[in-house]
Motif scaffolding. Sequence first.
Motif, short mmCIF file in Angstrom:
data_model
loop_
_atom_site.label_atom_id
_atom_site.label_comp_id
_atom_site.label_asym_id
_atom_site.label_seq_id
_atom_site.Cartn_x
_atom_site.Cartn_y
_atom_site.Cartn_z
N GLU A 1 1.44 -7.66 11.67
CA GLU A 1 1.60 -6.59 10.67
C GLU A 1 1.31 -5.22 11.30
N THR A 2 2.08 -4.23 10.90
CA THR A 2 1.91 -2.86 11.37
C THR A 2 1.84 -1.93 10.17
N ILE A 3 1.57 -0.66 10.43
CA ILE A 3 1.52 0.31 9.33
C ILE A 3 2.89 0.43 8.67
N SER A 4 3.95 0.23 9.44
CA SER A 4 5.30 0.31 8.87
C SER A 4 5.56 -0.85 7.92
N SER A 5 5.16 -2.06 8.30
CA SER A 5 5.39 -3.21 7.42
C SER A 5 4.49 -3.15 6.19
N LEU A 6 3.33 -2.52 6.33
CA LEU A 6 2.40 -2.43 5.19
C LEU A 6 2.83 -1.37 4.18
N LEU A 7 3.28 -0.22 4.68
CA LEU A 7 3.57 0.91 3.78
C LEU A 7 5.06 1.23 3.69
N GLY A 8 5.90 0.42 4.36
CA GLY A 8 7.34 0.70 4.34
C GLY A 8 7.96 0.66 2.97
N GLY A 9 7.37 -0.08 2.05
CA GLY A 9 7.91 -0.15 0.69
C GLY A 9 7.53 1.03 -0.18
N PHE A 10 6.63 1.90 0.33
CA PHE A 10 6.15 3.02 -0.47
C PHE A 10 6.48 4.37 0.18
N SER B 1 -2.61 10.84 12.22
CA SER B 1 -3.78 9.97 12.32
C SER B 1 -4.27 9.75 13.74
N LYS B 2 -3.48 10.15 14.73
CA LYS B 2 -3.81 9.84 16.13
C LYS B 2 -5.21 10.29 16.53
N GLN B 3 -5.60 11.50 16.15
CA GLN B 3 -6.89 12.04 16.56
C GLN B 3 -8.04 11.48 15.72
N ILE B 4 -7.72 10.87 14.59
CA ILE B 4 -8.76 10.34 13.71
C ILE B 4 -8.96 8.85 13.96
N PHE B 5 -7.86 8.10 13.87
CA PHE B 5 -7.85 6.68 14.21
C PHE B 5 -6.39 6.27 14.42
N PRO B 6 -6.00 5.95 15.65
CA PRO B 6 -4.61 5.58 15.90
C PRO B 6 -4.20 4.36 15.08
N LEU B 7 -3.11 4.50 14.34
CA LEU B 7 -2.67 3.39 13.48
C LEU B 7 -2.19 2.19 14.26
N THR B 8 -1.94 2.37 15.57
CA THR B 8 -1.56 1.23 16.42
C THR B 8 -2.75 0.31 16.69
N ARG B 9 -3.95 0.77 16.35
CA ARG B 9 -5.16 -0.04 16.59
C ARG B 9 -5.55 -0.89 15.39
N ILE B 10 -4.70 -0.92 14.37
CA ILE B 10 -4.97 -1.80 13.23
C ILE B 10 -4.96 -3.25 13.71
N CYS B 11 -6.02 -4.00 13.39
CA CYS B 11 -6.19 -5.35 13.94
C CYS B 11 -6.06 -6.43 12.86
N ALA B 12 -5.54 -7.57 13.28
CA ALA B 12 -5.46 -8.73 12.39
C ALA B 12 -6.88 -9.18 12.03
N GLY B 13 -7.03 -9.60 10.78
CA GLY B 13 -8.33 -10.07 10.31
C GLY B 13 -9.14 -9.03 9.58
N GLN B 14 -8.74 -7.75 9.66
CA GLN B 14 -9.48 -6.69 8.98
C GLN B 14 -8.94 -6.48 7.56
N PRO B 15 -9.82 -6.29 6.57
CA PRO B 15 -9.37 -6.09 5.19
C PRO B 15 -8.75 -4.72 4.96
N TYR B 16 -7.84 -4.66 3.99
CA TYR B 16 -7.25 -3.37 3.61
C TYR B 16 -6.95 -3.38 2.11
N GLN B 17 -6.67 -2.19 1.58
CA GLN B 17 -6.37 -2.04 0.15
C GLN B 17 -5.30 -0.97 -0.02
N ILE B 18 -4.29 -1.27 -0.84
CA ILE B 18 -3.25 -0.29 -1.18
C ILE B 18 -3.30 -0.05 -2.68
#
Length: 449
Positions: A86-95, A108-125
């Motif tokens: 899963e990537t940020i595109s697959s997570l938010l592509g519908g919105f 987001s690069k300077q705050i937290f690169p979205l490419t560093r999103i890891c499997a197993g971590q919780p999220y909320q939309i």
Amino acid sequence: MIKKTLYDYQPPRSGWRPPVKPATRRFFPAALILVALTVGGLVLFGPSGPELEARTSPVEISAPAEVPHIRIPVQNKIEAVITSGETISSLLGGFLSPQEIHDLSQQSKQIFPLTRICAGQPYQICTLDDKFKSFTYEINQDEQLVIQRDGENLQVERVPITYEVRTEMVHGLVESSLFEAVSMAGETSELATSLADIFAWDIDFIRDLRNGDTFTALVEKRYREGKQAGYGQVLAAEFRNNGELYRAIYYKDADRPGSYYDETGRSVRKAFLKAPLAFSRISSGFSLKRFHPITKTWKAHPAIDYAAPTGTPIKTVGDGVIDRIGYTSGNGNFIEVRHNGTYKTLYLHMSKFAGGMKMGKRVAQGQVIGYVGATGLATGPHLCFRMFRNGSAVNPYKVKAPAAMPISTASLHDFKQKARDLIARLEGRDTLQVAALKAAAVDNQSSDK
């Protein structure tokens, strides 16, 4: 017959009238009341003039105004865990549009690169009327990445996670392993790992543990929305191993990083860890003559082999610099670390190296440098660990490593005062509870027979 004449001795007065019968007197007041009511009724309800008619004419009642319908926005919340791929595109592509996602990634690069999103971590939309409102991703136990819509713009920030922290005492009795003891105490493996790291310089949790060893720890437990969500700092701990008591008090000495010290202020941290793996078993010890299972020859084995599952993290036992890294047919994937002018350590048969490992890289004690494997001449997944002093192989268990820096003189008084309070809390533990744990262990052993 003689007639008697009746004489009236009270003759009537002038203007005489016949007497009123008693019944007439009884109804006379009622008649007056009836007349009064009749007259009053004529005044109130009788024929009236035009003004009265105007005052009493019917009031026209109009229909109530129609209340406009108020629509309540529909809010929705999606809570899940990042899955592999899963990537940020697959997570938010519908919105969000592809352009919005691209701009968001740049922002987001300077705050937290979205490419560093890891499997197993919780999220909320969160959405409002099916439109994107916010995205929250848990970076680790301490921080979250929060993306929120603000009008036409998206705001990105990194915020600390708010916990309720409670300090609690944890007791345990070792029957087979530290993991099992911690689990029997109602805690998770996270606490077992923390205790192993604290006492790693004095206790080898692979070969030194004994049935009946005990531990007590004063631990910060984190709670989130009423549910336990991991641990904070272990403030103080003691471990009784094979009759010997070890204590560790957490303290931050001035500008130094927080560390653990014994009650006198000496650091429990030594130059070398007792072992490069936290939990495993020794499959082969240090020997100058051992029959090699693959070459079928007798040769020296100046090393200690730790059997462990493939992928088990391998930690460097001390601070140092990577002198060599690579692959050979006998050693498989290996790393050699130079700690100072005297000592070197060698780690063989890794399945792979940790990220960023290269020749000349400085590594810190306890840092993961690779993972257990079976590369090179190996019959199964294990780590072959070797230590050299002035170029000659030595048995790691016989090396007396010096301790790290003690508490500074300026902080010693403050440390000792805090250490006394923490040790008093440790010693005030419920000894009956430890006795009950031992009794339960005896009962379990009896029932197993």
